[in-house]
Write an enzyme that holds these catalytic residues in place. Structure first.
Site, PDB file in Angstrom:
ATOM      1  N   ASP A  24       0.880  -1.165   0.000  1.00  0.00           N
ATOM      2  CA  ASP A  24       0.000   0.000   0.000  1.00  0.00           C
ATOM      3  C   ASP A  24       0.917   1.214   0.000  1.00  0.00           C
ATOM      4  O   ASP A  24       1.664   1.437   0.960  1.00  0.00           O
ATOM      5  CB  ASP A  24      -0.882  -0.023   1.251  1.00  0.00           C
TER       6      ASP A  24
ATOM      7  N   ASN B  61       2.282   5.498 -10.146  1.00  0.00           N
ATOM      8  CA  ASN B  61       1.013   5.452 -10.876  1.00  0.00           C
ATOM      9  C   ASN B  61      -0.214   5.445  -9.963  1.00  0.00           C
ATOM     10  O   ASN B  61      -1.316   5.718 -10.421  1.00  0.00           O
ATOM     11  CB  ASN B  61       1.015   4.196 -11.771  1.00  0.00           C
TER      12      ASN B  61
ATOM     13  N   SER C   3      -0.156  11.806 -13.778  1.00  0.00           N
ATOM     14  CA  SER C   3      -1.021  12.863 -13.262  1.00  0.00           C
ATOM     15  C   SER C   3      -2.404  12.676 -13.878  1.00  0.00           C
ATOM     16  O   SER C   3      -2.885  11.554 -13.985  1.00  0.00           O
ATOM     17  CB  SER C   3      -0.429  14.241 -13.579  1.00  0.00           C
ATOM     18  N   SER C   4      -3.046  13.747 -14.296  1.00  0.00           N
ATOM     19  CA  SER C   4      -4.395  13.661 -14.866  1.00  0.00           C
ATOM     20  C   SER C   4      -4.769  15.007 -15.475  1.00  0.00           C
ATOM     21  O   SER C   4      -4.264  16.061 -15.046  1.00  0.00           O
ATOM     22  CB  SER C   4      -5.405  13.305 -13.774  1.00  0.00           C
TER      23      SER C   4
ATOM     24  N   TYR D 123      -8.470  14.994  -5.478  1.00  0.00           N
ATOM     25  CA  TYR D 123      -7.898  14.338  -6.662  1.00  0.00           C
ATOM     26  C   TYR D 123      -7.253  15.359  -7.592  1.00  0.00           C
ATOM     27  O   TYR D 123      -6.088  15.255  -7.954  1.00  0.00           O
ATOM     28  CB  TYR D 123      -8.981  13.554  -7.404  1.00  0.00           C
TER      29      TYR D 123
ATOM     30  N   LYS E 108      -3.172  15.980  -8.175  1.00  0.00           N
ATOM     31  CA  LYS E 108      -2.664  15.725  -9.526  1.00  0.00           C
ATOM     32  C   LYS E 108      -1.959  16.968 -10.071  1.00  0.00           C
ATOM     33  O   LYS E 108      -0.946  16.864 -10.772  1.00  0.00           O
ATOM     34  CB  LYS E 108      -3.805  15.296 -10.443  1.00  0.00           C
TER      35      LYS E 108
END
Length: 253
Positions: free
Chosen positions: A64, A91, A138-139, A152, A156
């Site tokens: 984890d 990731n 990232s995103s 989130y 990111k």
């Protein structure tokens, strides 16, 4: 194009499903030895067995990444077992979109500090590599405000800043650092399949935002990661590569 990855050693967190698994499989196909982790021991064992069956040197452990001591220990053990590290791909995300304090803490410990801990643990090995490369996932939610605004999106965005800082700090050591920002990515068992099944209106809205008329695939994200990780991208560092099918509208300078 030969990506010149044969013989390199790559470490991927969250490497048993989705984008992480696609990255693992592609890097293995390109000739890398692979170290991977995920929370499920059974999934890690199955993935490692599949890689070894295909001729890839591979190792893995159930970790984890929010347990930073365990993560650091695994990175060091994996690097020692495989004879070093050339590529690190953090990731894992907690996928926290809630607004309460618990969500913020989970996002911080997993997305942000899980990445920092992995990079820090890998650094002594990357410094010995002739092709050291960090590619952080990232995103697009880190670039613009969307339904994932909150922990989130915020973390990111922070990861993009972190990677660009690393690029500047590590350039003299020959270590590159980049991010890949996937757009909406559909795969079996993933977030978007769950939304499609349980929140069809939200899924339809999200799909309609993309002018390509579809979502991305894990393979398309992995292709970008493999290139940036490879010696073929030797002069690319500090870049955030958006892979979103023109989903986002912001101009990235």
């Amino acid at each position: 194009m030969d990506l010149q990855l044969t013989g390199k050693v790559a470490l991927v967190t969250g490497g048993t499903k989705g984008i992480g698994r696609a990255i693992v499989d592609l890097l293995a196909e390109e000739g890398c030895a692979i170290a991977l982790c995920a929370r499920s021991a059974a999934e890690v064992e199955a993935t490692v067995a599949t890689l070894r069956k295909g001729g890839t040197r591979a190792t893995g452990r159930a970790v984890d990444v929010s347990d930073h001591a365990a993560l650091r220990a695994w990175v060091a053990d994996a690097a020692t077992e495989l004879g070093g590290l050339d590529i690190v791909v953090p990731n894992v995300s907690a996928l926290q979109v809630g607004r309460d304090e618990a969500a913020w803490r989970a996002g911080f410990e997993t997305d942000m500090m899980g990445t920092v801990a992995a990079v820090d643990a890998a650094m002594p090995f990357l410094e010995k590599s002739k092709a050291g490369s960090i590619v952080i996932i990232s995103s697009v939610s880190g670039r613009e405000v969307d339904f994932a605004a909150g922990p989130y999106g915020a973390f990111k965005a922070a990861l993009i800043h972190y990677a660009q800082g690393l690029a500047n700090q590590l350039a003299a050591k020959g270590i590159r650092a980049n991010t890949v920002s996937p757009g909406n990515t559909y795969f079996e068992g993933g977030v978007w399949q769950n939304i499609q099944n349980n929140l069809p209106d939200l899924y339809a809205q999200a799909l309609a935002l993309n002018p390509t008329g579809r979502m991305g695939t894990p393979q398309e994200m992995a292709n970008a990661v493999a290139f940036l990780a490879s010696p073929r991208a030797s002069f690319i560092t500090g870049t955030n590569l958006v892979v979103d099918g023109a989903l986002t509208r912001g101009v990235q300078f």
